[in-house]
Write a protein that holds these residues in place. Structure first.
Motif, PDB file in Angstrom:
ATOM      1  N   TRP A 128       0.759  -0.783   0.089  1.00  0.00           N
ATOM      2  CA  TRP A 128       0.525  -0.212  -0.183  1.00  0.00           C
ATOM      3  C   TRP A 128       0.720   1.242  -0.323  1.00  0.00           C
ATOM      4  N   ASN A 129       2.128   0.974   0.920  1.00  0.00           N
ATOM      5  CA  ASN A 129       2.621   2.442   1.057  1.00  0.00           C
ATOM      6  C   ASN A 129       3.569   3.037  -0.450  1.00  0.00           C
ATOM      7  N   ASN A 130       3.921   1.397  -0.772  1.00  0.00           N
ATOM      8  CA  ASN A 130       4.875   1.681  -2.545  1.00  0.00           C
ATOM      9  C   ASN A 130       4.414   1.820  -3.238  1.00  0.00           C
ATOM     10  N   HIS A 131       2.823   1.609  -3.639  1.00  0.00           N
ATOM     11  CA  HIS A 131       1.414   1.449  -4.928  1.00  0.00           C
ATOM     12  C   HIS A 131       1.178   3.147  -4.369  1.00  0.00           C
ATOM     13  N   HIS A 132       1.120   4.089  -3.642  1.00  0.00           N
ATOM     14  CA  HIS A 132       1.137   5.021  -2.975  1.00  0.00           C
ATOM     15  C   HIS A 132       1.970   5.945  -3.498  1.00  0.00           C
ATOM     16  N   HIS A 133       3.178   6.034  -3.368  1.00  0.00           N
ATOM     17  CA  HIS A 133       4.814   7.026  -3.889  1.00  0.00           C
ATOM     18  C   HIS A 133       4.535   6.564  -5.285  1.00  0.00           C
ATOM     19  N   MET A 134       4.324   5.279  -5.603  1.00  0.00           N
ATOM     20  CA  MET A 134       5.196   4.875  -6.891  1.00  0.00           C
ATOM     21  C   MET A 134       3.251   5.673  -8.033  1.00  0.00           C
ATOM     22  N   PHE A 135       2.613   5.749  -7.944  1.00  0.00           N
ATOM     23  CA  PHE A 135       1.720   6.669  -7.933  1.00  0.00           C
ATOM     24  C   PHE A 135       1.698   8.010  -8.148  1.00  0.00           C
ATOM     25  N   GLN A 136       2.127   8.683  -7.152  1.00  0.00           N
ATOM     26  CA  GLN A 136       3.069   9.986  -6.905  1.00  0.00           C
ATOM     27  C   GLN A 136       3.335  10.718  -7.973  1.00  0.00           C
ATOM     28  N   VAL A 137       4.143   9.652  -8.469  1.00  0.00           N
ATOM     29  CA  VAL A 137       5.173  10.224  -9.930  1.00  0.00           C
ATOM     30  C   VAL A 137       4.274   9.983 -11.288  1.00  0.00           C
ATOM     31  N   THR A 138       3.250   9.277 -11.452  1.00  0.00           N
ATOM     32  CA  THR A 138       2.450   8.360 -12.362  1.00  0.00           C
ATOM     33  C   THR A 138       2.273   9.556 -13.164  1.00  0.00           C
TER      34      THR A 138
ATOM     35  N   GLU B 155      10.584   9.893  -3.231  1.00  0.00           N
ATOM     36  CA  GLU B 155      10.489  10.949  -2.125  1.00  0.00           C
ATOM     37  C   GLU B 155      11.302  12.007  -3.051  1.00  0.00           C
ATOM     38  N   ARG B 156      12.938  11.443  -2.663  1.00  0.00           N
ATOM     39  CA  ARG B 156      14.162  12.747  -3.017  1.00  0.00           C
ATOM     40  C   ARG B 156      14.016  12.896  -4.737  1.00  0.00           C
ATOM     41  N   ASN B 157      12.602  12.343  -5.189  1.00  0.00           N
ATOM     42  CA  ASN B 157      12.393  12.413  -6.849  1.00  0.00           C
ATOM     43  C   ASN B 157      11.971  13.932  -6.708  1.00  0.00           C
ATOM     44  N   LEU B 158      11.081  13.917  -6.136  1.00  0.00           N
ATOM     45  CA  LEU B 158       9.807  14.752  -6.333  1.00  0.00           C
ATOM     46  C   LEU B 158      10.662  15.991  -5.427  1.00  0.00           C
ATOM     47  N   GLY B 159      11.400  16.022  -4.094  1.00  0.00           N
ATOM     48  CA  GLY B 159      12.347  16.898  -3.820  1.00  0.00           C
ATOM     49  C   GLY B 159      12.825  17.881  -4.928  1.00  0.00           C
ATOM     50  N   ALA B 160      13.346  16.742  -5.365  1.00  0.00           N
ATOM     51  CA  ALA B 160      14.291  17.541  -6.529  1.00  0.00           C
ATOM     52  C   ALA B 160      14.126  18.085  -7.416  1.00  0.00           C
ATOM     53  N   GLY B 161      12.346  18.471  -7.395  1.00  0.00           N
ATOM     54  CA  GLY B 161      11.500  19.401  -8.127  1.00  0.00           C
ATOM     55  C   GLY B 161      11.362  18.402  -9.874  1.00  0.00           C
ATOM     56  N   HIS B 162      11.325  17.293  -9.889  1.00  0.00           N
ATOM     57  CA  HIS B 162      10.827  16.115 -10.431  1.00  0.00           C
ATOM     58  C   HIS B 162       8.787  15.983 -10.761  1.00  0.00           C
ATOM     59  N   GLN B 163       7.997  17.176 -10.651  1.00  0.00           N
ATOM     60  CA  GLN B 163       6.857  17.183  -9.621  1.00  0.00           C
ATOM     61  C   GLN B 163       5.784  16.621 -11.133  1.00  0.00           C
ATOM     62  N   PRO B 164       4.871  15.555 -10.584  1.00  0.00           N
ATOM     63  CA  PRO B 164       4.094  14.573 -11.984  1.00  0.00           C
ATOM     64  C   PRO B 164       3.073  16.220 -12.670  1.00  0.00           C
ATOM     65  N   ALA B 165       2.678  15.916 -13.598  1.00  0.00           N
ATOM     66  CA  ALA B 165       1.553  16.949 -14.184  1.00  0.00           C
ATOM     67  C   ALA B 165       0.291  16.156 -14.118  1.00  0.00           C
TER      68      ALA B 165
ATOM     69  N   ALA C 237       9.921  10.150 -14.380  1.00  0.00           N
ATOM     70  CA  ALA C 237       9.959  10.291 -13.071  1.00  0.00           C
ATOM     71  C   ALA C 237       9.866   9.335 -12.849  1.00  0.00           C
ATOM     72  N   LEU C 238       9.416   8.704 -12.356  1.00  0.00           N
ATOM     73  CA  LEU C 238       9.252   7.200 -12.121  1.00  0.00           C
ATOM     74  C   LEU C 238      10.751   6.805 -12.669  1.00  0.00           C
ATOM     75  N   LYS C 239      11.292   7.130 -13.337  1.00  0.00           N
ATOM     76  CA  LYS C 239      13.176   5.676 -13.633  1.00  0.00           C
ATOM     77  C   LYS C 239      14.252   6.304 -13.338  1.00  0.00           C
ATOM     78  N   ARG C 240      13.482   8.095 -13.103  1.00  0.00           N
ATOM     79  CA  ARG C 240      14.707   8.587 -12.408  1.00  0.00           C
ATOM     80  C   ARG C 240      14.799   8.007 -11.155  1.00  0.00           C
ATOM     81  N   ALA C 241      13.641   7.921 -10.621  1.00  0.00           N
ATOM     82  CA  ALA C 241      13.687   7.797  -9.078  1.00  0.00           C
ATOM     83  C   ALA C 241      14.012   5.803  -8.965  1.00  0.00           C
ATOM     84  N   MET C 242      13.834   5.232  -9.721  1.00  0.00           N
ATOM     85  CA  MET C 242      13.965   4.191  -9.359  1.00  0.00           C
ATOM     86  C   MET C 242      15.367   3.638  -9.807  1.00  0.00           C
ATOM     87  N   GLY C 243      16.339   4.337 -10.898  1.00  0.00           N
ATOM     88  CA  GLY C 243      17.148   3.507 -11.298  1.00  0.00           C
ATOM     89  C   GLY C 243      17.657   2.295 -10.996  1.00  0.00           C
TER      90      GLY C 243
END
Length: 204
Positions: A58-68, A194-204, A136-142
């Motif tokens: 549930w936690n990671n699903h929520h985080h993943m869709f923040q950058v979807t 979270e780090r990716n979002l904090g770096a300014g990569h906000q979802p559309a 953005a998800l690809k950048r976050a996952m590495g």
């Protein structure tokens, strides 16, 4: 479809899964602390392990869709595929508990966890493919080493359980120990998104 609708549906399914699991806990026959001991044993521990897993998803699903950024047909089906395997957790958890960690139920539980993990990775890949090379998800996952390591540990747990006899509890406990290690590995929320979002990569 907005991501909020998919998330709301997924949240509802996960809440139902947790409800079904807690209903599997047997009510003590007596009215004293001694009658509570059998329930506190393996029943509560297996429930706790599966509860933690549902919480992790549930936690990671929520985080993943923040950058979807968009929901495609492929994302819908991949999400349903993940929910299918998670919906089987009450069954595999109850069987493993009632068998007192016998070989076959532990193996089935491990396969259930492995299939859910693979389904999550598939969902992740489908989202990345739909968003393009600059996802953005690809950048976050590495390289997603933790996700790949989880698949290896699940497989090790399944193989460990297979090595024992049908009622050889030692190998059953060893198999479950691998599953516990994966849960501990993911217990701390994944900070990459979270780090990716904090770096300014906000979802559309």
């Amino acid at each position: 479809m907005p991501t909020s609708r998919l998330e709301a549906f997924s949240d509802g399914v996960l809440a139902i899964i947790i409800t079904i699991m807690v209903l599997e806990l047997k009510v003590p026959e007596g009215h004293d602390m001694a009658s509570l001991l059998p329930v506190i044993g393996s029943s509560l521990l297996t429930y706790l392990l599966s509860f933690v897993y549902i919480g992790i998803y549930w936690n990671n699903h929520h985080h993943m869709f923040q950058v979807t950024e968009k929901i495609t047909g492929g994302v819908l089906w991949a999400n349903l595929h993940l929910l299918f395997w998670l919906s089987l957790l009450p069954f595999s958890t109850a069987w493993m508990d009632e068998s007192a960690l016998a070989k076959t139920p532990v193996v089935i539980y491990g396969i259930n966890l492995l299939a859910a993990a693979a389904a999550y990775l598939i969902l992740q890949r489908v989202i990345i493919r739909g968003q393009g090379a600059d996802s953005a998800l690809k950048r976050a996952m590495g390289r997603d080493r933790k996700g790949k390591a989880s698949l290896v540990l699940y497989t090790a747990g399944i193989l460990a359980a297979l090595l024992g006899g049908e009622h050889d509890k030692v190998w059953g406990y060893l198999g479950v120990a691998f599953f516990v290690v994966v849960a501990i590995l993911w217990l701390v929320p994944d900070r990459r998104i979270e780090r990716n979002l904090g770096a300014g990569h906000q979802p559309a």
